[in-house]
Design a protein around this motif. Structure first.
Motif, PDB file in Angstrom:
ATOM      1  N   GLY A  46      46.810  33.588  42.184  1.00 12.05           N
ATOM      2  CA  GLY A  46      47.209  34.236  40.939  1.00 12.05           C
ATOM      3  C   GLY A  46      47.126  33.383  39.690  1.00 12.05           C
ATOM      4  N   LEU A  47      46.271  32.369  39.685  1.00  9.40           N
ATOM      5  CA  LEU A  47      46.129  31.537  38.498  1.00  9.40           C
ATOM      6  C   LEU A  47      45.145  32.169  37.511  1.00  9.40           C
ATOM      7  N   VAL A  48      45.516  32.183  36.246  1.00  4.79           N
ATOM      8  CA  VAL A  48      44.597  32.532  35.160  1.00  4.79           C
ATOM      9  C   VAL A  48      44.212  31.200  34.540  1.00  4.79           C
ATOM     10  N   TRP A  49      43.098  30.642  34.991  1.00  4.39           N
ATOM     11  CA  TRP A  49      42.831  29.212  34.819  1.00  4.39           C
ATOM     12  C   TRP A  49      41.542  28.957  34.061  1.00  4.39           C
ATOM     13  N   VAL A  50      41.593  27.985  33.150  1.00  2.00           N
ATOM     14  CA  VAL A  50      40.426  27.646  32.350  1.00  2.00           C
ATOM     15  C   VAL A  50      39.932  26.232  32.632  1.00  2.00           C
ATOM     16  N   GLN A  51      40.819  25.258  32.619  1.00  2.00           N
ATOM     17  CA  GLN A  51      40.371  23.868  32.698  1.00  2.00           C
ATOM     18  C   GLN A  51      39.583  23.587  33.973  1.00  2.00           C
ATOM     19  N   GLY A 154      47.410  29.702  32.746  1.00  2.00           N
ATOM     20  CA  GLY A 154      48.582  30.523  33.010  1.00  2.00           C
ATOM     21  C   GLY A 154      48.563  31.070  34.421  1.00  2.00           C
ATOM     22  N   GLN A 155      49.364  32.114  34.641  1.00  2.00           N
ATOM     23  CA  GLN A 155      49.502  32.679  35.981  1.00  2.00           C
ATOM     24  C   GLN A 155      49.934  34.134  35.890  1.00  2.00           C
ATOM     25  N   CYS A 156      49.703  34.856  36.988  1.00  2.00           N
ATOM     26  CA  CYS A 156      50.162  36.238  37.081  1.00  2.00           C
ATOM     27  C   CYS A 156      50.423  36.540  38.548  1.00  2.00           C
ATOM     28  N   ASN A 157      50.911  37.735  38.809  1.00  2.00           N
ATOM     29  CA  ASN A 157      51.038  38.205  40.184  1.00  2.00           C
ATOM     30  C   ASN A 157      49.768  38.994  40.505  1.00  2.00           C
ATOM     31  N   HIS A 331      34.199  34.279  42.143  1.00  2.00           N
ATOM     32  CA  HIS A 331      35.434  33.860  42.808  1.00  2.00           C
ATOM     33  C   HIS A 331      36.569  33.669  41.805  1.00  2.00           C
ATOM     34  N   SER A 332      36.315  33.966  40.515  1.00  3.69           N
ATOM     35  CA  SER A 332      37.355  33.844  39.481  1.00  3.69           C
ATOM     36  C   SER A 332      37.754  35.220  38.965  1.00  3.69           C
ATOM     37  N   GLY A 333      37.945  36.152  39.888  1.00  3.92           N
ATOM     38  CA  GLY A 333      38.228  37.519  39.476  1.00  3.92           C
ATOM     39  C   GLY A 333      39.517  37.681  38.705  1.00  3.92           C
ATOM     40  N   ILE A 334      40.522  36.849  38.970  1.00  2.00           N
ATOM     41  CA  ILE A 334      41.783  36.952  38.238  1.00  2.00           C
ATOM     42  C   ILE A 334      41.590  36.426  36.813  1.00  2.00           C
ATOM     43  N   THR A 335      41.079  35.205  36.691  1.00  2.00           N
ATOM     44  CA  THR A 335      40.864  34.619  35.369  1.00  2.00           C
ATOM     45  C   THR A 335      39.966  35.489  34.508  1.00  2.00           C
ATOM     46  N   LEU A 336      38.904  36.022  35.078  1.00  2.30           N
ATOM     47  CA  LEU A 336      37.890  36.743  34.310  1.00  2.30           C
ATOM     48  C   LEU A 336      38.162  38.243  34.228  1.00  2.30           C
ATOM     49  N   ALA A 337      39.318  38.708  34.700  1.00  2.00           N
ATOM     50  CA  ALA A 337      39.588  40.144  34.716  1.00  2.00           C
ATOM     51  C   ALA A 337      39.521  40.760  33.323  1.00  2.00           C
ATOM     52  N   ALA A 338      40.065  40.082  32.327  1.00  2.00           N
ATOM     53  CA  ALA A 338      40.034  40.626  30.970  1.00  2.00           C
ATOM     54  C   ALA A 338      38.598  40.734  30.455  1.00  2.00           C
ATOM     55  N   PHE A 339      37.777  39.734  30.749  1.00  2.00           N
ATOM     56  CA  PHE A 339      36.362  39.777  30.373  1.00  2.00           C
ATOM     57  C   PHE A 339      35.632  40.885  31.126  1.00  2.00           C
ATOM     58  N   HIS A 340      35.908  41.022  32.408  1.00  2.00           N
ATOM     59  CA  HIS A 340      35.233  42.052  33.202  1.00  2.00           C
ATOM     60  C   HIS A 340      35.548  43.451  32.684  1.00  2.00           C
ATOM     61  N   ALA A 341      36.785  43.674  32.255  1.00  2.00           N
ATOM     62  CA  ALA A 341      37.199  45.001  31.806  1.00  2.00           C
ATOM     63  C   ALA A 341      36.690  45.337  30.411  1.00  2.00           C
ATOM     64  N   GLU A 342      36.257  44.349  29.668  1.00  2.00           N
ATOM     65  CA  GLU A 342      35.824  44.591  28.293  1.00  2.00           C
ATOM     66  C   GLU A 342      34.339  44.287  28.124  1.00  2.00           C
ATOM     67  N   GLU A 343      33.997  43.038  27.863  1.00  2.00           N
ATOM     68  CA  GLU A 343      32.612  42.708  27.523  1.00  2.00           C
ATOM     69  C   GLU A 343      31.635  42.984  28.662  1.00  2.00           C
TER      70      GLU A 343
END
Length: 371
Positions: A46-51, A154-157, A331-343
């Protein structure tokens, strides 16, 4: 009712794209497998991770940063639409280093990566020694040398994220069909037909978001099937009082109080089991990071498979030989979810995936049929 898109795969990647397309007024059917299938969306931390994302592929780093910036509004919108609280927070995150050599190598990698493009110049990070880290990680143990901190992490469930995507898609009229594994996809004169044990399903355009199923489903459509499983194992502690500690890939405390302990990369084929040796290693490292966890009870463990491409970066591609077929492996479906749903959903809808994200094509692996 006729459909505009057929999506194969109902994990976080497939449902985020389905949500994005449905918000644009498109009629979408999602074919999903059984609950017992291999599901990275239900086994991750559940990590929303960039670094650290995008080493060797700066464009991937740019998308991770872009998606992190979009996540607060994305989470707020999903919760407002569905009432599902995602337990999302972005207070920053720390990737730990356990010795000086690891710390030096990490800083060299980050300096090189984030100086690559103007867009990455916005990435903020810093190396903090053990004493400085204790402000963010109270009770940090002496075995930790230091770590890289970034406010973008960051993180999420992840289970609540998936639940919210299902609910949002349902409210928008997405035709979600569980227990409908796809045996194959056939290009036809009018589009594509997916063959399932429950019958055939057709649509003018098809999106593969099938995870490791791309190995079998993608090549017949002229798409890249170059994905392989990489196992992770996770230990979970009992619920404990909130500590205020920032998340890390090695260990994070959830909103309910339990600690998720992981960060394992194993070439174990399609085995989703756990091993005592690895669980012991995870436990020892967790106590080295936070000595107070020595008295914590462990309540469960699990193994899950990441969907990995040869270089670890996503595949976003449109087929040259079967126009209207698209392939998404990530393999970064959580981190990239916002990008996937928009752009990403917009690029697929407008059939601009190849022109906008051509550097993510499977052609980089010498798969000549893709574009």
């Amino acid at each position: 009712m006729p459909r505009d898109f057929l999506i194969i795969g109902g994990g976080v990647v497939g449902m985020a794209v389905a949500y994005g397309l449905a918000r644009r007024g498109r009629r979408v059917t999602v074919l999903d497998e059984h609950d017992g299938s291999l599901r990275a969306s239900r086994g991750n931390a559940g990590l929303v991770w960039v670094q650290g994302k995008g080493l060797g592929m700066p464009r991937y780093a740019e998308l991770s940063l872009q998606s992190s910036e979009a996540w607060p509004a994305f989470a707020e919108e999903l919760t407002a639409r569905t009432g599902v609280e995602l337990e999302y927070e972005r207070r920053g995150g720390v990737d730990l280093c356990f010795d000086a050599a690891e710390a030096e190598a990490r800083q060299e990698e980050y300096c090189a990566l984030y100086a690559t493009t103007p867009a990455l110049a916005a990435m903020r990070w810093a190396y903090l020694d053990r004493e400085a880290l204790r402000e963010h990680l109270p009770g940090l143990g002496e075995a930790v040398h230091g770590g890289t901190f970034s406010p973008w992490d960051g993180q999420c469930n992840p289970l609540y994220l998936l639940r919210a995507l299902y609910a949002a898609c349902h409210s928008l009229g997405v035709d979600y069909r569980p227990a409908s594994p796809v045996d194959g996809v056939e290009a036809t004169a009018s589009g594509f037909t997916a063959h399932t044990p429950k019958g055939d399903v057709a649509a003018p355009r098809v999106i593969l978001a099938a995870g490791l199923g791309a190995r079998r489903l993608a090549p017949p459509l002229g798409l890249c099937g170059e994905v392989h499983p990489l196992r992770g194992q996770i230990l979970v502690t009992e619920r404990l009082p909130q500590s205020g500690r920032l998340p890390s890939p090695q260990i994070r405390q959830t909103a309910s109080g339990g600690y998720l302990i992981g960060d394992v990369l194993e070439n174990a084929g399609f085995d989703t089991g756990v091993t005592l040796e690895t669980l012991h290693q995870l436990g020892r490292r967790a106590v080295a990071v936070y000595p107070d966890l020595a008295k914590a009870r462990l309540v469960r463990s699990w193994g899950a498979l990441r969907v990995m491409t040869p270089d670890g970066s996503p595949v976003y591609e449109a087929s040259r030989t079967c126009p209207g077929a698209y392939n998404l492996s990530c393999h970064s479906g959580i981190t990239l979810a916002a990008f996937h749903a928009e752009e990403l959903a917009e690029a697929i809808d407008s059939d601009c995936l190849a022109s906008l994200y051509g550097d993510f094509s499977g052609a980089r692996f010498d798969v000549q049929a893709t574009g």
